[in-house]
Design a protein around this motif. Sequence first.
Motif, mmCIF file in Angstrom:
data_model
loop_
_atom_site.group_PDB
_atom_site.id
_atom_site.type_symbol
_atom_site.label_atom_id
_atom_site.label_comp_id
_atom_site.label_asym_id
_atom_site.label_seq_id
_atom_site.Cartn_x
_atom_site.Cartn_y
_atom_site.Cartn_z
ATOM 1 N N SER A 191 0.984 -1.199 -0.077
ATOM 2 C CA SER A 191 -0.024 -0.039 -0.026
ATOM 3 C C SER A 191 0.795 1.264 0.043
ATOM 4 C CB SER A 191 -0.786 -0.152 1.217
ATOM 5 O OG SER A 191 -0.227 0.212 2.301
ATOM 6 N N GLN A 192 2.187 1.270 0.404
ATOM 7 C CA GLN A 192 2.981 2.480 0.519
ATOM 8 C C GLN A 192 3.759 2.464 -0.826
ATOM 9 O OE1 GLN A 192 2.627 4.298 2.814
ATOM 10 N NE2 GLN A 192 1.753 2.718 4.502
ATOM 11 N N TRP A 243 16.388 7.943 4.351
ATOM 12 C CA TRP A 243 15.441 8.151 5.367
ATOM 13 C C TRP A 243 14.751 7.078 5.678
ATOM 14 C CZ3 TRP A 243 10.414 8.700 6.499
ATOM 15 C CH2 TRP A 243 10.008 9.178 7.843
ATOM 16 N N ILE A 244 14.083 6.538 4.747
ATOM 17 C CA ILE A 244 13.208 5.553 4.866
ATOM 18 C C ILE A 244 13.845 4.189 5.227
ATOM 19 C CG2 ILE A 244 11.620 3.956 3.231
ATOM 20 C CD1 ILE A 244 11.198 6.122 1.557
ATOM 21 N N VAL A 245 14.888 4.085 4.584
ATOM 22 C CA VAL A 245 15.713 2.675 5.028
ATOM 23 C C VAL A 245 15.939 2.741 6.511
ATOM 24 C CG1 VAL A 245 18.146 1.708 4.753
ATOM 25 C CG2 VAL A 245 16.751 2.295 2.471
ATOM 26 N N GLU A 246 16.650 3.802 6.917
ATOM 27 C CA GLU A 246 16.915 4.104 8.335
ATOM 28 C C GLU A 246 15.683 3.819 9.223
ATOM 29 O OE1 GLU A 246 18.468 8.133 8.851
ATOM 30 O OE2 GLU A 246 20.304 7.524 7.893
ATOM 31 N N ARG A 267 6.292 11.672 2.999
ATOM 32 C CA ARG A 267 6.123 12.992 2.196
ATOM 33 C C ARG A 267 6.308 14.154 3.247
ATOM 34 N NH1 ARG A 267 0.166 12.026 1.316
ATOM 35 N NH2 ARG A 267 -0.072 14.345 0.703
ATOM 36 N N ARG A 268 6.116 14.035 4.636
ATOM 37 C CA ARG A 268 6.475 14.954 5.513
ATOM 38 C C ARG A 268 7.911 15.225 5.623
ATOM 39 N NH1 ARG A 268 3.655 13.106 9.850
ATOM 40 N NH2 ARG A 268 1.904 14.232 9.212
ATOM 41 N N LYS A 282 12.426 1.067 13.206
ATOM 42 C CA LYS A 282 11.376 0.666 13.575
ATOM 43 C C LYS A 282 10.761 -0.748 13.255
ATOM 44 C CE LYS A 282 10.551 5.661 14.152
ATOM 45 N NZ LYS A 282 9.298 6.604 14.014
ATOM 46 N N LYS A 283 11.629 -1.448 12.414
ATOM 47 C CA LYS A 283 11.156 -2.410 11.776
ATOM 48 C C LYS A 283 9.950 -2.592 11.378
ATOM 49 C CE LYS A 283 14.813 -4.740 13.212
ATOM 50 N NZ LYS A 283 15.972 -4.073 12.900
ATOM 51 N N GLU A 284 9.593 -1.437 10.469
ATOM 52 C CA GLU A 284 8.312 -1.620 9.709
ATOM 53 C C GLU A 284 8.551 -0.322 8.656
ATOM 54 O OE1 GLU A 284 5.032 -0.864 12.350
ATOM 55 O OE2 GLU A 284 5.390 1.272 12.413
ATOM 56 N N VAL A 285 7.818 -0.279 7.735
ATOM 57 C CA VAL A 285 7.878 0.554 6.626
ATOM 58 C C VAL A 285 7.192 1.942 7.195
ATOM 59 C CG1 VAL A 285 8.220 -0.756 4.726
ATOM 60 C CG2 VAL A 285 6.130 -0.346 5.272
ATOM 61 N N PRO A 286 7.869 3.084 6.780
ATOM 62 C CA PRO A 286 7.061 4.225 7.272
ATOM 63 C C PRO A 286 5.931 4.593 6.540
ATOM 64 C CG PRO A 286 8.959 4.769 6.219
ATOM 65 C CD PRO A 286 9.108 3.367 6.278
ATOM 66 N N GLY A 287 4.811 5.120 6.984
ATOM 67 C CA GLY A 287 3.614 5.462 6.415
ATOM 68 C C GLY A 287 4.018 6.642 5.163
#
Length: 199
Positions: free
Chosen positions: A129-130, A159-162, A177-178, A167-172
Motif C-alpha cells: 500500500s505504500q 531516511w526510509i531505510v533508516e 511526504r512530511r 522501527k522494523k516497519e515501513v514508514p507511512g
Amino acid sequence: MADDKSGREKQARDADNRQRRRDIEAELERGDEPEPPIETDVLAALESELEPLSFPVTGAKLVAAVGDTDVPAPTETYTVAELVPDAEVETFDSPRAVRLQIQRPTVAMAMKRVVEASTGLPHRDRFGSQREAYLKTFHALQRLDGDDDDALVSAVAEWIVEQIHEKKEVPGSRAVRRQAAKLCRANGYQIRNDDWLGV
C-alpha cells in the motif's frame, strides 16, 4: 513610433526584454524536467532479452537471469542489477513492468534500496500500500531537484531505510511526504500546500 534615435532604442530594449522573458520561461520549463528517461529503443532491446523468462517473475530471478545486462541512460550506464530489487518479494508481471521499473534510474535505485531494506519485515505485506505513494514522492522530488544530482531522492530513500532498520516497519506515506517536504524546505525549495509533498 517615431523613426528616430529614441524610438529605435526603445524598440531594441523591448526586443531585449522579450528575449529575456522567453529565456527565463524556457529555463523554468527545463528546471522542472525530471531526469531524462531511458531511450525507448534501449528499453525495447531489454524487453526482447526478457522474453525467455516466464512471467510473473521475482526481482531475484530477474537479477539472476539478466542482472549484468547494461542499460545505457542519457547520463550514465547502469546494469539491471543496479535498478531492480534483488528480492523474492518484488514481482514483475510482464516485461512492461520491468521497463516501468527501470525507466527513471534515480527513482529505480531509490525503490530498490527501500524494497531490499523492507525484505523480511514481519508486516511486509503493508509495503504494497505504500509502494505507489513512495514512487509518487520520489517522482515529485525528482521534478523539484531538476538537473541537480537528485540528492533529495537519495536523502529520502536513505531516511526510509533508516526508519525501516530502527522501527522494523515501513514508514507511512504521510511520514515520508512530511520528511520529503522538510528536506525540500531546508534546501530552499518552495512547497505549496496543494502539492503532493505539501502535508
